[in-house]
Write an enzyme that holds these catalytic residues in place. Structure first.
Site, PDB file in Angstrom:
ATOM      1  N   GLY A  46       0.845  -1.189   0.000  1.00 45.50           N
ATOM      2  CA  GLY A  46       0.000   0.000   0.000  1.00 45.50           C
ATOM      3  C   GLY A  46       0.876   1.234   0.000  1.00 45.50           C
ATOM      4  CD  GLN A  51       3.154   5.748   2.911  1.00 47.41           C
ATOM      5  OE1 GLN A  51       2.295   5.144   2.292  1.00 47.41           O
ATOM      6  NE2 GLN A  51       4.097   5.132   3.610  1.00 47.41           N
ATOM      7  CB  CYS A  94       4.664   2.147   7.810  1.00 45.75           C
ATOM      8  SG  CYS A  94       4.230   3.663   6.944  1.00 45.75           S
ATOM      9  CG  LEU A  95       6.670   1.234   1.846  1.00 47.65           C
ATOM     10  CD1 LEU A  95       6.078   1.600   0.495  1.00 47.65           C
ATOM     11  CD2 LEU A  95       7.870   0.315   1.683  1.00 47.65           C
ATOM     12  CG  HIS A 136      -1.121   1.186   7.295  1.00 42.24           C
ATOM     13  ND1 HIS A 136      -0.237   0.683   8.225  1.00 42.24           N
ATOM     14  CD2 HIS A 136      -0.401   2.064   6.538  1.00 42.24           C
ATOM     15  CE1 HIS A 136       0.954   1.244   8.049  1.00 42.24           C
ATOM     16  NE2 HIS A 136       0.882   2.081   7.026  1.00 42.24           N
ATOM     17  CD  GLU A 137      -1.305   2.430   2.709  1.00 43.73           C
ATOM     18  OE1 GLU A 137      -0.875   3.599   2.606  1.00 43.73           O
ATOM     19  OE2 GLU A 137      -0.584   1.493   3.063  1.00 43.73           O
ATOM     20  CG  HIS A 140      -0.191   6.716   5.588  1.00 45.97           C
ATOM     21  ND1 HIS A 140       0.846   7.223   6.362  1.00 45.97           N
ATOM     22  CD2 HIS A 140       0.141   5.427   5.324  1.00 45.97           C
ATOM     23  CE1 HIS A 140       1.745   6.268   6.557  1.00 45.97           C
ATOM     24  NE2 HIS A 140       1.342   5.166   5.951  1.00 45.97           N
TER      25      HIS A 140
HETATM   26 CO    CO Z   1       2.266   3.289   5.941  1.00 45.49          CO
END
Ligand code: CO
Length: 190
Positions: A46, A51, A94-95, A136-137, A140
């Site tokens: 994702g 991000q 998470c990236l 989760h996204e 963000h």
């Molecule tokens: Co994330």
């Protein structure tokens, strides 16, 4: 297409509340394609627009649903979670938090309204990992990270370790640069 730079905590973009997408144009299509390439290059399941530093309400998902199956690429624009059911614990990463993996509690099933790249409205029911990823996204886009979903004590420990690792990796780089500089052959002065 281009691979975009993924920002990491504590970049302020991760704290921003993203804006509705209103223009379903060529620029949006280009951005979605770049996001897809970025997500594939980083092996994420994702990726939210903030991000990569763009404050649009959109994210991508491509989530495994079994050993061999994935959801396929979903472009989720202007999402609204209209129903949540059940509860699930899952160890998330998470990236934007390299090296951090922590268990978060979320709804096991959600009903999601969103628009695609053409502006067409969709409703989908997601269960399990796709539901976890979608929440989760979605967080963000609200400026919330998965670390914010931990208990205050756990969050403090996780952030302290994360910051220490970051500091050490910066110091390592500086040290390596120094050693490399010393290894340069002596300058011929005349
Ligand atoms: Co994330």
């Amino acid at each position: 297409m281009a691979v975009l730079q993924i920002v990491t905590f504590p970049d302020p973009a991760l704290r921003a509340r993203c804006r509705e997408v209103t223009a379903f144009d060529a620029e949006l299509v280009q951005f979605l394609d770049d996001m897809a390439e970025t997500m594939a290059a980083s092996e994420g399941i994702g990726l939210a627009a903030n991000q990569v530093g763009h404050l649009h309400r959109l994210y991508l998902m491509d989530v495994p649903v079994s050993e061999t199956e994935r959801t396929g690429l979903l472009e989720i624009i202007n999402p609204k979670i209209v129903a949540k059911r059940g509860e699930v614990r899952f160890e998330e990463g998470c990236l934007s938090f390299p090296g951090v993996y922590e268990t978060v509690i979320r709804a096991n099933e959600i009903e999601l309204h969103y628009q695609d790249r053409h502006g067409v409205a969709h409703t989908v029911v997601l269960v399990g990992l796709p539901a976890i990823c979608a929440q989760h996204e979605y967080d963000h886009l609200e400026g919330i990270t998965f670390v914010d979903r931990l208990s205050p004590l756990k969050r403090r420990v996780v952030l302290r370790d994360y910051e220490r690792r970051n500091r050490e990796s910066i110091e390592d780089k500086q040290l390596r640069a120094k050693v490399k500089a010393r290894r340069q052959p002596p300058q011929v002065l005349s």
